[in-house]
Design a protein around this motif. Structure first.
Motif, mmCIF file in Angstrom:
data_model
loop_
_atom_site.group_PDB
_atom_site.id
_atom_site.type_symbol
_atom_site.label_atom_id
_atom_site.label_comp_id
_atom_site.label_asym_id
_atom_site.label_seq_id
_atom_site.Cartn_x
_atom_site.Cartn_y
_atom_site.Cartn_z
ATOM 1 N N MET A 27 21.444 43.254 5.354
ATOM 2 C CA MET A 27 21.064 41.851 5.290
ATOM 3 C C MET A 27 21.671 41.042 6.426
ATOM 4 S SD MET A 27 21.701 39.080 2.304
ATOM 5 C CE MET A 27 21.223 37.374 2.584
ATOM 6 N N CYS A 28 20.896 40.046 6.881
ATOM 7 C CA CYS A 28 21.385 39.116 7.897
ATOM 8 C C CYS A 28 22.531 38.307 7.287
ATOM 9 C CB CYS A 28 20.258 38.192 8.338
ATOM 10 S SG CYS A 28 20.796 36.902 9.458
ATOM 11 N N GLU A 31 25.044 32.185 9.187
ATOM 12 C CA GLU A 31 25.408 31.020 8.373
ATOM 13 C C GLU A 31 24.240 30.507 7.544
ATOM 14 O OE1 GLU A 31 27.263 27.555 10.195
ATOM 15 O OE2 GLU A 31 28.737 28.893 11.100
ATOM 16 N N GLN A 32 23.057 30.504 8.158
ATOM 17 C CA GLN A 32 21.868 29.998 7.475
ATOM 18 C C GLN A 32 21.567 30.836 6.229
ATOM 19 O OE1 GLN A 32 19.371 27.315 8.495
ATOM 20 N NE2 GLN A 32 19.215 27.725 6.314
ATOM 21 N N CYS A 33 21.557 32.148 6.379
ATOM 22 C CA CYS A 33 21.220 33.017 5.253
ATOM 23 C C CYS A 33 22.296 32.959 4.164
ATOM 24 C CB CYS A 33 21.031 34.453 5.739
ATOM 25 S SG CYS A 33 19.542 34.628 6.739
ATOM 26 N N VAL A 80 20.526 36.771 -3.179
ATOM 27 C CA VAL A 80 20.676 37.592 -1.975
ATOM 28 C C VAL A 80 19.400 38.393 -1.715
ATOM 29 C CG1 VAL A 80 21.893 39.608 -1.023
ATOM 30 C CG2 VAL A 80 23.196 37.726 -2.022
ATOM 31 N N GLU A 81 18.827 38.950 -2.767
ATOM 32 C CA GLU A 81 17.590 39.728 -2.621
ATOM 33 C C GLU A 81 16.459 38.855 -2.081
ATOM 34 O OE1 GLU A 81 17.002 41.340 -6.507
ATOM 35 O OE2 GLU A 81 18.120 43.175 -6.066
ATOM 36 N N LYS A 82 16.400 37.639 -2.590
ATOM 37 C CA LYS A 82 15.357 36.695 -2.173
ATOM 38 C C LYS A 82 15.495 36.349 -0.690
ATOM 39 C CE LYS A 82 13.424 33.520 -5.472
ATOM 40 N NZ LYS A 82 13.729 32.388 -6.352
ATOM 41 N N VAL A 83 16.715 36.016 -0.280
ATOM 42 C CA VAL A 83 16.947 35.639 1.110
ATOM 43 C C VAL A 83 16.756 36.837 2.036
ATOM 44 C CG1 VAL A 83 18.702 34.815 2.746
ATOM 45 C CG2 VAL A 83 18.492 33.742 0.500
ATOM 46 N N ALA A 84 17.198 38.027 1.580
ATOM 47 C CA ALA A 84 17.061 39.229 2.406
ATOM 48 C C ALA A 84 15.585 39.544 2.641
ATOM 49 C CB ALA A 84 17.754 40.409 1.726
ATOM 50 N N PRO A 87 14.015 35.615 4.912
ATOM 51 C CA PRO A 87 14.960 34.705 5.562
ATOM 52 C C PRO A 87 14.251 33.482 6.129
ATOM 53 C CG PRO A 87 14.683 36.717 6.864
ATOM 54 C CD PRO A 87 13.932 36.909 5.588
ATOM 55 N N HIS A 88 14.938 32.348 6.164
ATOM 56 C CA HIS A 88 14.318 31.096 6.613
ATOM 57 C C HIS A 88 14.159 31.004 8.128
ATOM 58 C CE1 HIS A 88 15.035 28.526 2.750
ATOM 59 N NE2 HIS A 88 14.091 29.407 2.628
ATOM 60 N N HIS A 89 14.635 31.986 8.833
ATOM 61 C CA HIS A 89 14.527 31.935 10.291
ATOM 62 C C HIS A 89 13.820 33.192 10.773
ATOM 63 C CE1 HIS A 89 17.636 34.983 10.471
ATOM 64 N NE2 HIS A 89 18.353 34.267 9.651
ATOM 65 N N SER A 90 13.301 33.141 11.987
ATOM 66 C CA SER A 90 12.646 34.326 12.523
ATOM 67 C C SER A 90 13.701 35.275 13.082
ATOM 68 C CB SER A 90 11.656 33.923 13.605
ATOM 69 O OG SER A 90 12.312 33.057 14.514
ATOM 70 N N LYS A 91 13.359 36.543 13.149
ATOM 71 C CA LYS A 91 14.334 37.535 13.597
ATOM 72 C C LYS A 91 14.486 37.532 15.117
ATOM 73 C CE LYS A 91 14.468 40.249 9.601
ATOM 74 N NZ LYS A 91 14.748 41.473 8.942
#
Ligand SMILES: [Zn+2]
Length: 91
Positions: A27-28, A31-33, A80-84, A87-91
């Motif tokens: 997982m990323c 700070e955002q995640c 955590v599963e949801k954010v993983a 994620p709200h940002h692009s990779k």
């Protein structure tokens, strides 16, 4: 430091978040995640406000019950599963 109200649940979530993250090595961890996961979990958990006096939080409210710990762990894991997964940002 002045007397203030503090949500102990934030500390509990932060504590369990660190433990849960060890199960999600891919997982990323930016700070955002981390903030997203924390906010998601906190939104699903009851707040637990306590007052501090000169920086000392009353000890009796610091410990959470077993049921509460399971509840927090479940919500943190789901967050955590949801954010993983999204994620709200692009990779
Ligand atoms: Zn991230």
């Amino acid at each position: 430091m002045s007397i203030d109200a503090k949500n102990m649940m934030e500390d509990f979530v932060q504590m369990h978040l660190n433990a849960v993250l060890k199960q999600f090595p891919d997982m990323c961890k930016c700070e955002q995640c981390m903030a997203d996961a924390k906010a998601l979990a906190l939104n699903n958990l009851p707040s637990r406000y306590v007052t501090s006096h000169k920086g000392n939080v009353f000890v009796r409210v610091q410990s959470s019950t077993d049921t509460e710990v399971l509840n927090i762990l479940r919500e943190v894991t789901m967050a955590v599963e949801k954010v993983a997964a999204n994620p709200h940002h692009s990779k």
